[in-house]
Design a protein around this motif. Structure first.
Motif, PDB file in Angstrom:
ATOM      1  N   ARG A 117       0.838  -1.211   0.000  1.00 12.92           N
ATOM      2  CA  ARG A 117       0.000   0.000   0.000  1.00 12.92           C
ATOM      3  C   ARG A 117       0.863   1.248   0.000  1.00 12.92           C
ATOM      4  O   ARG A 117       0.648   2.176  -0.792  1.00 12.92           O
ATOM      5  CB  ARG A 117      -0.913  -0.001   1.225  1.00 12.92           C
ATOM      6  N   ALA A 118       1.865   1.279   0.874  1.00 10.53           N
ATOM      7  CA  ALA A 118       2.755   2.443   0.947  1.00 10.53           C
ATOM      8  C   ALA A 118       3.571   2.593  -0.341  1.00 10.53           C
ATOM      9  O   ALA A 118       3.774   3.701  -0.839  1.00 10.53           O
ATOM     10  CB  ALA A 118       3.689   2.318   2.149  1.00 10.53           C
ATOM     11  N   ALA A 119       4.032   1.466  -0.892  1.00 12.05           N
ATOM     12  CA  ALA A 119       4.798   1.511  -2.141  1.00 12.05           C
ATOM     13  C   ALA A 119       3.967   2.091  -3.274  1.00 12.05           C
ATOM     14  O   ALA A 119       4.468   2.863  -4.106  1.00 12.05           O
ATOM     15  CB  ALA A 119       5.279   0.112  -2.502  1.00 12.05           C
ATOM     16  N   GLY A 120       2.685   1.741  -3.313  1.00 13.86           N
ATOM     17  CA  GLY A 120       1.808   2.282  -4.335  1.00 13.86           C
ATOM     18  C   GLY A 120       1.624   3.783  -4.208  1.00 13.86           C
ATOM     19  O   GLY A 120       1.597   4.510  -5.208  1.00 13.86           O
ATOM     20  N   MET A 121       1.518   4.261  -2.984  1.00 16.29           N
ATOM     21  CA  MET A 121       1.348   5.700  -2.753  1.00 16.29           C
ATOM     22  C   MET A 121       2.582   6.486  -3.171  1.00 16.29           C
ATOM     23  O   MET A 121       2.492   7.637  -3.586  1.00 16.29           O
ATOM     24  CB  MET A 121       1.061   5.956  -1.272  1.00 16.29           C
ATOM     25  N   LEU A 122       3.765   5.833  -3.081  1.00 20.54           N
ATOM     26  CA  LEU A 122       5.031   6.527  -3.328  1.00 20.54           C
ATOM     27  C   LEU A 122       5.708   6.102  -4.630  1.00 20.54           C
ATOM     28  O   LEU A 122       6.857   6.473  -4.877  1.00 20.54           O
ATOM     29  CB  LEU A 122       5.986   6.271  -2.156  1.00 20.54           C
ATOM     30  N   SER A 123       5.007   5.305  -5.453  1.00 22.98           N
ATOM     31  CA  SER A 123       5.551   4.813  -6.735  1.00 22.98           C
ATOM     32  C   SER A 123       6.880   4.079  -6.541  1.00 22.98           C
ATOM     33  O   SER A 123       7.825   4.249  -7.305  1.00 22.98           O
ATOM     34  CB  SER A 123       5.733   5.978  -7.723  1.00 22.98           C
ATOM     35  N   LEU A 124       6.926   3.232  -5.525  1.00 22.29           N
ATOM     36  CA  LEU A 124       8.141   2.486  -5.215  1.00 22.29           C
ATOM     37  C   LEU A 124       8.087   1.027  -5.675  1.00 22.29           C
ATOM     38  O   LEU A 124       9.048   0.272  -5.467  1.00 22.29           O
ATOM     39  CB  LEU A 124       8.397   2.503  -3.692  1.00 22.29           C
ATOM     40  N   GLN A 125       7.001   0.604  -6.319  1.00 23.81           N
ATOM     41  CA  GLN A 125       6.846  -0.818  -6.659  1.00 23.81           C
ATOM     42  C   GLN A 125       8.023  -1.397  -7.444  1.00 23.81           C
ATOM     43  O   GLN A 125       8.469  -2.508  -7.132  1.00 23.81           O
ATOM     44  CB  GLN A 125       5.541  -1.053  -7.444  1.00 23.81           C
ATOM     45  N   PRO A 126       8.598  -0.668  -8.426  1.00 25.92           N
ATOM     46  CA  PRO A 126       9.706  -1.274  -9.190  1.00 25.92           C
ATOM     47  C   PRO A 126      11.009  -1.395  -8.381  1.00 25.92           C
ATOM     48  O   PRO A 126      11.954  -2.037  -8.853  1.00 25.92           O
ATOM     49  CB  PRO A 126       9.900  -0.298 -10.364  1.00 25.92           C
ATOM     50  N   LEU A 127      11.057  -0.782  -7.215  1.00 31.91           N
ATOM     51  CA  LEU A 127      12.311  -0.725  -6.452  1.00 31.91           C
ATOM     52  C   LEU A 127      12.315  -1.623  -5.230  1.00 31.91           C
ATOM     53  O   LEU A 127      13.281  -1.625  -4.463  1.00 31.91           O
ATOM     54  CB  LEU A 127      12.565   0.727  -5.994  1.00 31.91           C
TER      55      LEU A 127
END
Length: 334
Positions: A117-127
């Motif tokens: 959820r947090a990764a989605g909010m911060l566009s961190l999914q690829p990392l």
């Protein structure tokens, strides 16, 4: 639920040196409050006292009406984002973001859901499978913010989180933090020495000097209606101009005028001077004028303006925009 924070008579001393002096402050649930002031004013120490990383010498820190002075940091339902990111180099992004939940005994499914959820909010999914050494400074700061979001705290604390980023990243991350505040509806306290960050992020600004609160208010209230010369000079970029009241026919000990409220003319005006320097910034022009009595004054004009260095000019303040101060620097109103 967001936290309401109340500080009552809070002071901090190191030996005989008092660095925080009798602070009374309320931060409302969901509010974005910025502590701003020059280096050494005590803003970071005050933040660390709220977090529980520094003891309170006297006074009370309360969250939602409950005293938390004696609670350790882990029990305060507070998440802090540091200037240095404070990421574990041997852990992946996913590992760093979920560590606090793992230590709290949360199950794998709950940790994965919270980090995703947090990764989605911060566009961190690829990392998510990278380690901190493989990330840019801006990406590391987003991971640090994500780690705080995962904990779902009642209060977020930010200690100069943008100071290690370049100018473009500071602007982008500032916008991101403002968006997150709107999405989360969380209470946030943000420390900075940069008054532009304070003006653009805050619902409420707390201006500190030498461990004391000088003024609390909404950004534009502090800009347009400061209580004293210190606040008037600190809030606003370029800084407010100060000059003797007699120079413009007023009885005040000193007056202040914003750079955008001065007009410049080659023919006539109230204050004589010479152009010292011109900064053409594209959307605006800043002209610095050396006047005999007050010294260097700044004029802000919209768009591109041509003023020859060393040319004689006249300045005239907008009388409706002049602020008056007494001999001790206190604002005179009415």
């Amino acid at each position: 639920m967001s936290g309401a924070l109340t500080l009552t008579g809070v002071s901090k001393s190191f030996g005989k040196t008092e660095v925080i002096q009798d602070i009374d402050l309320t931060v409302e649930p969901g509010e974005f409050c910025v502590f701003v002031g020059p280096s050494g004013c005590g803003k970071s120490i005050l933040l660390r006292m709220i977090a529980g990383l520094e003891d309170v010498t006297t006074g009370e820190v309360a969250m939602n009406g409950r005293r938390i002075n004696e609670l350790p940091p882990a029990k305060r339902e507070i998440a802090m984002v540091f200037q240095s990111y404070a990421l574990y180099p041997h852990l992946t992004v996913r590992g760093n973001m979920g560590l606090a939940l793992k230590q709290a005994g949360e199950g794998r499914a709950a940790i994965a859901a919270a980090t995703d959820r947090a990764a989605g909010m911060l566009s961190l999914q690829p990392l998510m499978e990278r380690r901190p050494a493989e990330l840019s400074g801006g990406q590391r700061q987003r991971v640090a913010i994500g780690r705080a979001i995962v904990r779902r705290p009642k209060l977020f604390l930010f200690d100069e989180p943008l100071s290690n980023l370049d100018a473009a990243l500071r602007v982008a991350t500032r916008i991101e933090i403002a968006r997150l505040h709107r999405e989360l509806g969380a209470t946030m306290i943000y420390v900075t020495h940069d008054q532009i960050e304070a003006m653009t992020l805050a619902d409420k600004i707390v201006v500190l000097r030498a461990g004391r609160i000088e003024q609390v208010g909404r950004p534009m209230d502090l800009y347009n209606d400061p209580d004293n010369i210190f606040v008037a000079g600190f809030i606003g970029s370029p800084q407010m101009n100060f000059l003797p009241g007699g120079l413009v026919g007023l009885s005040s000990a000193q007056v202040g005028i914003r750079p955008e409220h001065l007009t410049i003319s080659a023919e006539a005006g109230q204050i004589a001077g010479r152009v010292s320097h011109v900064e053409k910034l594209g959307g605006e022009t800043l002209t610095y004028v050396a006047a005999e009595t007050p010294g260097l004054l700044t004029v802000r004009q919209f768009g591109e303006q041509d003023h020859r260095v060393d040319a004689p000019v006249w300045l005239t303040p907008d009388p409706r925009r002049i602020l008056h101060f007494d001999a001790e620097g206190r604002r005179l109103r009415g």
